[in-house]
Design a protein around this motif. Structure first.
Motif, mmCIF file in Angstrom:
data_model
loop_
_atom_site.group_PDB
_atom_site.id
_atom_site.type_symbol
_atom_site.label_atom_id
_atom_site.label_comp_id
_atom_site.label_asym_id
_atom_site.label_seq_id
_atom_site.Cartn_x
_atom_site.Cartn_y
_atom_site.Cartn_z
ATOM 1 N N PHE A 116 7.369 72.830 67.273
ATOM 2 C CA PHE A 116 7.429 74.143 66.626
ATOM 3 C C PHE A 116 8.283 74.096 65.357
ATOM 4 N N ALA A 117 9.193 73.127 65.275
ATOM 5 C CA ALA A 117 10.046 73.010 64.091
ATOM 6 C C ALA A 117 9.237 72.635 62.852
ATOM 7 N N ALA A 118 8.045 72.069 63.047
ATOM 8 C CA ALA A 118 7.217 71.672 61.901
ATOM 9 C C ALA A 118 6.426 72.840 61.328
ATOM 10 N N LEU A 119 6.245 73.901 62.095
ATOM 11 C CA LEU A 119 5.429 75.026 61.634
ATOM 12 C C LEU A 119 5.993 75.717 60.384
ATOM 13 N N PRO A 120 7.318 75.937 60.272
ATOM 14 C CA PRO A 120 7.830 76.550 59.027
ATOM 15 C C PRO A 120 7.501 75.719 57.785
ATOM 16 N N PHE A 121 7.507 74.392 57.931
ATOM 17 C CA PHE A 121 7.170 73.544 56.787
ATOM 18 C C PHE A 121 5.694 73.718 56.415
ATOM 19 N N TRP A 149 4.354 74.997 52.829
ATOM 20 C CA TRP A 149 3.371 74.231 52.071
ATOM 21 C C TRP A 149 2.157 75.088 51.707
ATOM 22 N N TYR A 150 1.739 75.950 52.606
ATOM 23 C CA TYR A 150 0.602 76.838 52.337
ATOM 24 C C TYR A 150 0.922 77.800 51.203
ATOM 25 N N VAL A 151 2.111 78.386 51.234
ATOM 26 C CA VAL A 151 2.495 79.339 50.180
ATOM 27 C C VAL A 151 2.545 78.641 48.825
ATOM 28 N N LEU A 180 -2.221 76.220 66.288
ATOM 29 C CA LEU A 180 -1.304 75.075 66.447
ATOM 30 C C LEU A 180 -0.225 75.383 67.482
ATOM 31 N N GLY A 181 0.301 76.635 67.469
ATOM 32 C CA GLY A 181 1.296 77.024 68.469
ATOM 33 C C GLY A 181 0.747 76.938 69.880
#
Length: 334
Positions: free
Chosen positions: A15-20, A24-26, A66-67
């Motif tokens: 879950f720590a990778a989701l903010p990245f 990246w999307y923004v 993904l979650g």
């Protein structure tokens, strides 16, 4: 999520990778959309598009998918534990209690006998998997309760112990009391056989010598824990009765044959204890409780109910919605 455990909880670190991924999307969002550069927009009427505004929802679906996949990888599940046929290798215990007149002495509160009854009943409660019997003795001895697994009967018998002048011959027949307790255990098939022998005086009557009884206990592999009850110095002993039949007390020196009690315990691989107060008597029974442990073997069956499948289906559904939306509503030739 109540009562759910996870087989691979370390997967939650993903879950720590989701903010990245969101960052990246923004950052790449403008490059993901086709653009047209013109010198002026004066010739176009700008009209907000609802589809264009909702397009980021597709990325949200992907993040949620993904979650769900991460939760599925952690393997949520419930467990149902069933126990089957516990095998108990219990202990047979006989408590041999001195009920001579001196047990009415008041150096323990309210007296030695009442203090013992309270502690002994607690001891019985702490031995749910063992069989327990009760022998009482003075100048003579008898079995009050044979060795039994019915703890309620044993506790009622303990509560019913009282000094009954004239019922048993007066005196302290340690050898007789010990021999009667041995007789209750000699044919026992238990893993361990134990006698808790309690007295507050010296052997002064009976046809069986205590040392001979100890030899018999050793022959039958019976362990004897001996307890001497009484304070150090003088204690208020019953020395007679008044005109109304009530006991008359007088300070008398406490005499316990500790040498004999230690010898009996040592010969049978037991331990000798001295109870000089209520708290000390309680701690002695607690120590014996810890020294004599019961082995319990129990089969347990674990039935796991996997809960990851709904998360996989949820992820699949979210990704499917995203793909269909991109191929239909948001389809572009550029």
């Amino acid at each position: 999520m109540k009562d759910i455990t996870f087989l691979n909880p370390e997967m939650f670190w993903l879950f720590a990778a989701l903010p990245f991924a969101i960052a990246w999307y923004v950052w790449k969002r403008r490059q993901q959309t086709a653009t047209l550069t013109v010198s002026s927009l004066n010739g176009f009427k700008v009209k907000p598009s609802l589809l264009a505004r909702l397009k980021p929802v597709l990325f949200a679906f992907r993040i949620l998918a993904l979650g769900c996949i991460i939760v599925a990888l952690a393997r949520p599940r419930t467990v149902d534990i069933n126990s089957k046929n516990p095998t108990v290798r219990g202990i047979d215990i006989v408590m041999a209690v001195d009920v001579s007149g001196s047990m009415m002495a008041r150096d323990l509160k309210p007296d030695r006998l009442e203090a013992l009854k309270k502690v002994a009943a607690r001891f019985v409660d702490g031995r749910p998997n063992d069989r327990i019997g009760l022998v009482v003795y003075a100048g003579e001895a008898y079995t009050r309760v044979p060795v039994t697994s019915d703890k309620q009967i044993v506790k009622e018998a303990i509560r019913g112990i009282k000094y009954e002048d004239g019922v048993l011959a007066d005196g302290t027949g340690i050898g007789v009391g010990l021999a009667t307790a041995i007789n209750r255990l000699r044919d026992s098939k238990a893993k361990s056989k134990v006698i808790i022998l309690l007295t507050d005086g010296e052997n002064n009557t009976g046809q069986i010598d205590p040392r001979t009884a100890a030899d018999i206990a050793k022959e039958y592999k019976i362990k004897v824990y001996t307890i001497g009850v009484g304070t150090n110095g003088n204690a208020p002993f019953p020395v007679g009765k008044d005109a109304r039949g009530k006991l008359v007390f007088q300070n008398v020196p406490v005499t316990i044959d500790e040498k004999l009690m230690k010898e009996i315990a040592q010969k049978t691989d037991g331990v000798y204890f001295r109870a000089t107060s209520n708290s000390k008597l309680q701690s002695i029974y607690d120590q014996i409780n810890k020294l004599e442990t019961t082995e319990i073997k129990e089969q347990k069956f674990y039935n796991y109910n996997e809960k990851f499948r709904p998360w996989v289906w949820a992820a699949f559904g979210l990704l499917l919605v995203e793909v269909v939306a991109r191929k239909t509503l948001y389809r572009s030739f550029i």
